[in-house]
Scaffold this motif. Structure first.
Motif, PDB file in Angstrom:
ATOM      1  N   UNK A 434       0.855  -1.196   0.000  1.00 33.40           N
ATOM      2  CA  UNK A 434       0.000   0.000   0.000  1.00 33.40           C
ATOM      3  C   UNK A 434       0.886   1.239   0.000  1.00 33.40           C
ATOM      4  N   UNK A 435       0.519   2.196  -0.782  1.00 32.05           N
ATOM      5  CA  UNK A 435       1.313   3.431  -0.845  1.00 32.05           C
ATOM      6  C   UNK A 435       0.387   4.619  -0.648  1.00 32.05           C
ATOM      7  N   UNK A 436      -0.225   4.669   0.508  1.00 35.83           N
ATOM      8  CA  UNK A 436      -1.121   5.788   0.780  1.00 35.83           C
ATOM      9  C   UNK A 436      -0.776   6.430   2.120  1.00 35.83           C
ATOM     10  N   UNK A 437       0.462   6.895   2.258  1.00 39.10           N
ATOM     11  CA  UNK A 437       0.889   7.359   3.567  1.00 39.10           C
ATOM     12  C   UNK A 437       0.149   8.585   4.072  1.00 39.10           C
ATOM     13  N   UNK A 438      -0.186   9.489   3.185  1.00 39.82           N
ATOM     14  CA  UNK A 438      -0.963  10.646   3.590  1.00 39.82           C
ATOM     15  C   UNK A 438      -2.170  10.755   2.686  1.00 39.82           C
ATOM     16  N   UNK A 439      -3.068  11.624   2.984  1.00 41.65           N
ATOM     17  CA  UNK A 439      -4.230  11.766   2.121  1.00 41.65           C
ATOM     18  C   UNK A 439      -3.830  12.298   0.754  1.00 41.65           C
ATOM     19  N   UNK A 440      -2.864  13.177   0.744  1.00 42.52           N
ATOM     20  CA  UNK A 440      -2.485  13.844  -0.488  1.00 42.52           C
ATOM     21  C   UNK A 440      -1.190  13.280  -1.041  1.00 42.52           C
ATOM     22  N   UNK A 441      -0.284  12.998  -0.125  1.00 39.99           N
ATOM     23  CA  UNK A 441       1.046  12.583  -0.563  1.00 39.99           C
ATOM     24  C   UNK A 441       1.058  11.080  -0.724  1.00 39.99           C
ATOM     25  N   UNK A 442       0.961  10.643  -1.942  1.00 40.97           N
ATOM     26  CA  UNK A 442       0.866   9.220  -2.194  1.00 40.97           C
ATOM     27  C   UNK A 442       1.741   8.868  -3.394  1.00 40.97           C
TER      28      UNK A 442
ATOM     29  N   UNK B 100       0.025  14.599  -4.654  1.00 44.06           N
ATOM     30  CA  UNK B 100       1.399  15.049  -4.779  1.00 44.06           C
ATOM     31  C   UNK B 100       2.353  13.967  -4.324  1.00 44.06           C
ATOM     32  N   UNK B 126       7.691   4.508   4.029  1.00 41.36           N
ATOM     33  CA  UNK B 126       8.286   5.842   3.941  1.00 41.36           C
ATOM     34  C   UNK B 126       9.763   5.768   3.582  1.00 41.36           C
ATOM     35  N   UNK B 167      -5.481   1.328  -3.923  1.00 42.20           N
ATOM     36  CA  UNK B 167      -4.144   1.110  -3.387  1.00 42.20           C
ATOM     37  C   UNK B 167      -4.018   1.164  -1.886  1.00 42.20           C
TER      38      UNK B 167
END
Lengths: 581, 289
Positions: A434-442, B100, B126, B167
């Protein structure tokens, strides 16, 4: 550098766009004469460019990337010296192709400062600043175009702009898509039969329905046609997305400039893979039981043949259906005789008929484990099931996502009848994350590629491979430890130039692969498109040194190759000493 | 070094492709640790001109208005500052770009804040230049429906569609679960580019169930009554997809991270965080100490 007082500032645009143009006249005698003599670029010039010029991305419509200049040749190339250099805006990604016309060079910096330089001296003639909106990362464009009196530039905020080649003043500015939704350009346009043809990228996860090619009026920039790169409608092509609605189909990025066949008035351009990379996540597998539905995901990983005037899609050929490994077939299209030749990231060179799109032949170049076999009649590929990423497992694939053949373009020399491929050899342990660390920063993809050396390799990651195109036999192969990171540049002088991650520009004998010259170590790795041109009767070789986002990613495999911080970008221009011409 | 072409040597070196001839492949062991991508190397335009702050009496934190929980995160940021006996200095990121790259926060943090709120605690998720604090709350991805007859996911008949925000760990878990089912028992799962798209598709009726981040549903229901008709399903037969949310700091800020972690622990233990979450009627719980 001497500066004079003439300064013109033009502010144009909207709240989000301010463009500042500064025309700086300097060294009056030389500069003014060069720019005063520049002529409009005509359709005839684009069909048969002057030997001295480099007017478009791959110099000619057929995409060869070949220079007919021969002042620099096998005998004297060893005497090449630095003629001049030019510091470009640091940081950001840039994979620059300078253009040259009538002794004037045009470059685009990552921060979208566009500059005209005296191609013989490297002196600045004018510059134009396209201000990127807050939040849009600086980044260069791989290509640009000249048509009439205009330099035509694509931007990272999804504009196409035209600048006067004499003055750098803004002529027109068209916003094609909304950068706030992720749209952006990373390569520039091709002008074909008076139409500006441009491919859109960065329309991945956030943008349902995928990317597109557009055709624009060269006088105004107005859009006159659009071809969606994701097939739609109740057709076999439109039903090739496993039953997923159009608004849930992603990818098919058109991120590399195409080629043009004037006889048929056809653009041949590549399309990238579906997004997300993992086909389970993309909804392309498991395959639907609906008999009217397939899952090839057209027109991903295809060549599209598009009428330059009308935008009609005449035919297509898909090389890699249902791609799950980010293995684009989007790169350069070489038109040689009746064939359109391209090489995807897997490193398999393939030819199709330029009139029908019929598949003709394939040739494996770098070792890979993705394709097990290819049908001799259709080109259909049997994919190794063991390399397809599966949730909860780690799979092993060669090459990894940057590709054994990446955006660094293959070139063709009519002198030798050979193609020259820049390639790399490496592999990847691939896992679905999964690559959804932040709502916007993905992240754009959903797989992690842990890049590793080829398990049975010889330690040489970089290669240049030369193949005779008529029978696809290998002429020679050059291997070295550091990745090869620029396009190849063959010339009529019998020399092939290429740049590397370890900061060198190398010249080879085009027939034997013997190394004839190696530059001193330059300021950074070389990830760009070298060109050759002539100014004031002298042949030059130009290349931009920078760390880009292509095969530079393989630096993790070569940690001993140290590069400078803050990514300096420098344009280097080489020539023979005056007494050696 | 030049190498003459020799197909037999190449084949013995690795895997050569012969047209229409199947070839065996070899594999190696499992993945090593993730290698940094070029995209993971942070860069801020003009970064060499950005100075470092001198005022150490402030707790500088960022929240992003594009995050559905930004007001909650701001209240938590203020509480952390108070726990550290520092003056809160909030910077609200106001951008309109839909998605972004995570490297963008490098420039924001260089200029505006030492702590950026609002990141999911995803293992190995990260790059090495940032590090996460401990979670200040835990919440879930939720299955949402408009049909009152649907109370749990298992109520959804096979063949009815789910629009899943693409995802996420919940999307991956759903896809993985479905892959073990026979075709006739599966639900079509359509990837949605954002939580908003998934919820809009549900309202329009183009999907029967949406799988979204609970804070996004909460935010939509606060601002638009139309979303009030939507309800959360029990996830069974799948387990709940719960994940913690914390803040990021630059990896070299080890002391700051420890201090923030201690503050979050204290605020959890004394009920401050629970109070903030309840005050917003926010669908989350303070993370267990």
């Amino acid at each position: 550098m001497k500066s004079r007082s003439k300064l013109t500032v033009l502010v144009a645009g909207t709240v989000s766009l301010m463009a500042v143009h500064a025309a700086i006249a300097q060294d009056a005698a030389t500069q003014e004469s060069v720019i005063d003599k520049i002529t409009p670029v005509t359709d005839e010039m684009l069909l048969d460019p002057p030997d001295a010029d480099w007017l478009m991305w791959r110099r000619t419509y057929n995409g060869w990337g070949y220079s007919p200049l021969d002042q620099i040749n096998k005998e004297n190339v060893g005497k090449l010296k630095l003629a001049w250099s030019w510091g470009m805006s640091p940081g950001g990604r840039t994979q620059e192709t300078p253009l040259v016309h009538d002794g004037v060079m045009f470059v685009q910096n990552a921060d979208h400062r566009i500059q005209a330089l005296d191609a013989a001296t490297g002196d600045l003639i004018w510059e134009y600043q396209h201000e990127l909106p807050d939040g849009v990362s600086p980044g260069g464009e791989r290509s640009k175009a000249i048509y009439g009196n205009n330099l035509i530039i694509a931007t990272r905020d999804a504009h196409i702009i035209a600048l006067d080649i004499k003055t750098g003043e803004l002529v027109w500015d068209q916003q094609v898509a909304d950068y706030k939704k992720g749209f952006a350009y990373s390569s520039g346009p091709l002008v074909a039969n008076g139409v500006i043809v441009q491919g859109m990228t960065s329309c991945s996860n956030a943008q349902p329905g995928g990317c597109f090619f557009t055709g624009h009026d060269a006088e105004t920039g107005e859009e006159i046609w659009r071809v969606n790169t994701i097939a739609r409608g109740d057709t076999p092509e439109g039903n090739s997305w496993n039953g997923i609605p159009v608004e849930n189909r992603y990818g098919a990025s058109a991120w590399i400039t195409g080629s043009y066949d004037p006889e048929q008035n056809l653009i041949f351009a590549g399309v990238g893979q579906p997004y997300p990379w993992n086909v389970e996540i993309a909804g392309l597998t498991p395959k639907s039981s609906d008999p009217n539905v397939t899952n090839e995901a057209l027109y991903t990983n295809s060549t599209l043949a598009i009428d330059a005037t009308t935008g009609e899609l005449k035919w297509y050929h898909q090389y890699l259906p249902t791609d799950s490994l980010d293995l684009d077939y989007v790169y350069e299209r070489l038109i040689v005789d009746d064939e359109v030749v391209t090489t995807g990231k897997i490193g398999i060179m393939e030819a199709i008929d330029r009139t029908t799109g019929k598949w003709l032949w394939a040739k494996e170049t770098a070792p890979q484990n993705v394709v097990l076999s290819i049908d001799k009649e259709t080109g259909a590929k049997e994919i190794n099931p063991d390399v397809i990423p599966v949730i909860g497992e780690t799979t092993f694939n060669c090459p990894a996502d940057p590709g054994s053949k990446a955006w660094q373009a293959t070139s063709y020399s009519p002198k030798t009848g050979a193609v020259y491929l820049p390639t790399v050899e490496f592999c990847s342990n691939t896992t679905v994350n999964p690559l959804d660390p932040g709502q916007i920063y993905t992240g754009g993809g959903l797989q992690t590629y842990s890049r590793v050396p080829r398990p049975d390799g010889d330690g040489n990651i970089g290669q240049v491979r030369a193949y005779k195109l008529d029978d696809q036999s290998e002429m020679w192969q050059y291997r070295q430890y550091a990745p090869v990171t620029t396009s190849t540049l063959p010339t009529a002088g019998g020399v092939v130039f290429v740049g590397t991650l370890d900061r060198k520009l190398i010249a080879f004998d085009d027939e034997t692969g013997d190394v004839l010259w190696t530059s001193p170590k330059l300021s950074n790795s070389l990830e760009s498109f070298p060109i050759s041109y002539e100014a004031d009767g002298k042949q030059y070789i130009a290349v931009v040194a920078n760390f880009g986002n292509g095969l530079g990613r393989l630096q993790s495999l070569t940690p001993d190759i140290k590069l400078p911080p803050n990514n300096p970008v420098t344009l280097y221009v080489f020539a023979l000493p005056d007494d050696e011409e | 070094m030049r190498v003459a072409f020799d197909i037999s040597r190449l084949a013995s070196m690795f895997l050569a492709l012969a047209l229409a001839i199947p070839i065996a492949v070899s594999t190696v062991g499992n993945a090593a640790a993730q290698e940094p991508e070029f995209d993971d190397v942070p860069f801020a335009n003009g970064q060499w001109n950005i100075g470092r702050r001198l005022d150490e009496s402030q707790f500088r934190y960022c929240v992003d208005k594009r995050d559905p929980d930004w007001e909650v995160a701001a209240a938590i940021g203020d509480a952390i500052a108070a726990a550290l006996l520092l003056e809160p200095q909030r910077y609200v990121v106001e951008r309109e770009i839909a998605v972004e790259d995570i490297t963008k926060i490098y420039a924001i943090m260089l200029e505006h804040c030492d702590v950026h709120m609002g990141f999911k605690l995803i293992p190995e998720g990260y790059a090495r230049w940032i590090t996460l604090t401990r979670a200040y709350y835990e919440t879930q991805y939720v299955f949402v429906a408009s049909d009152p007859a649907l109370q749990k996911l298992a109520d959804l008949p096979p063949g009815h569609s789910i629009g899943a925000t693409v995802g996420t760990m919940a999307h991956i878990r759903l896809v993985s679960y479905q892959s073990a089912l026979p075709a006739e028992k599966r639900w079509p799962v359509f990837p949605m580019g954002s939580n908003e798209q998934a919820l809009d598709a549900l309202l329009k009726g183009s999907v029967d169930v949406a799988l979204v981040w609970a804070p996004n549903l909460w935010a939509k229901q606060r601002e638009d009554a139309a979303y009030g008709e939507l309800h959360v399903l029990e996830p069974s037969p799948l387990p709940p997809s719960t994940i913690g949310v914390g803040a990021v700091v630059l990896a070299d800020q080890k002391f700051l991270r420890s201090a923030v972690d201690e503050a979050i622990s204290a605020l959890t233990a004394d009920g401050t965080l629970d109070g903030i979450l309840k005050g917003f009627d926010f669908p989350a719980t303070a993370a267990a100490p």
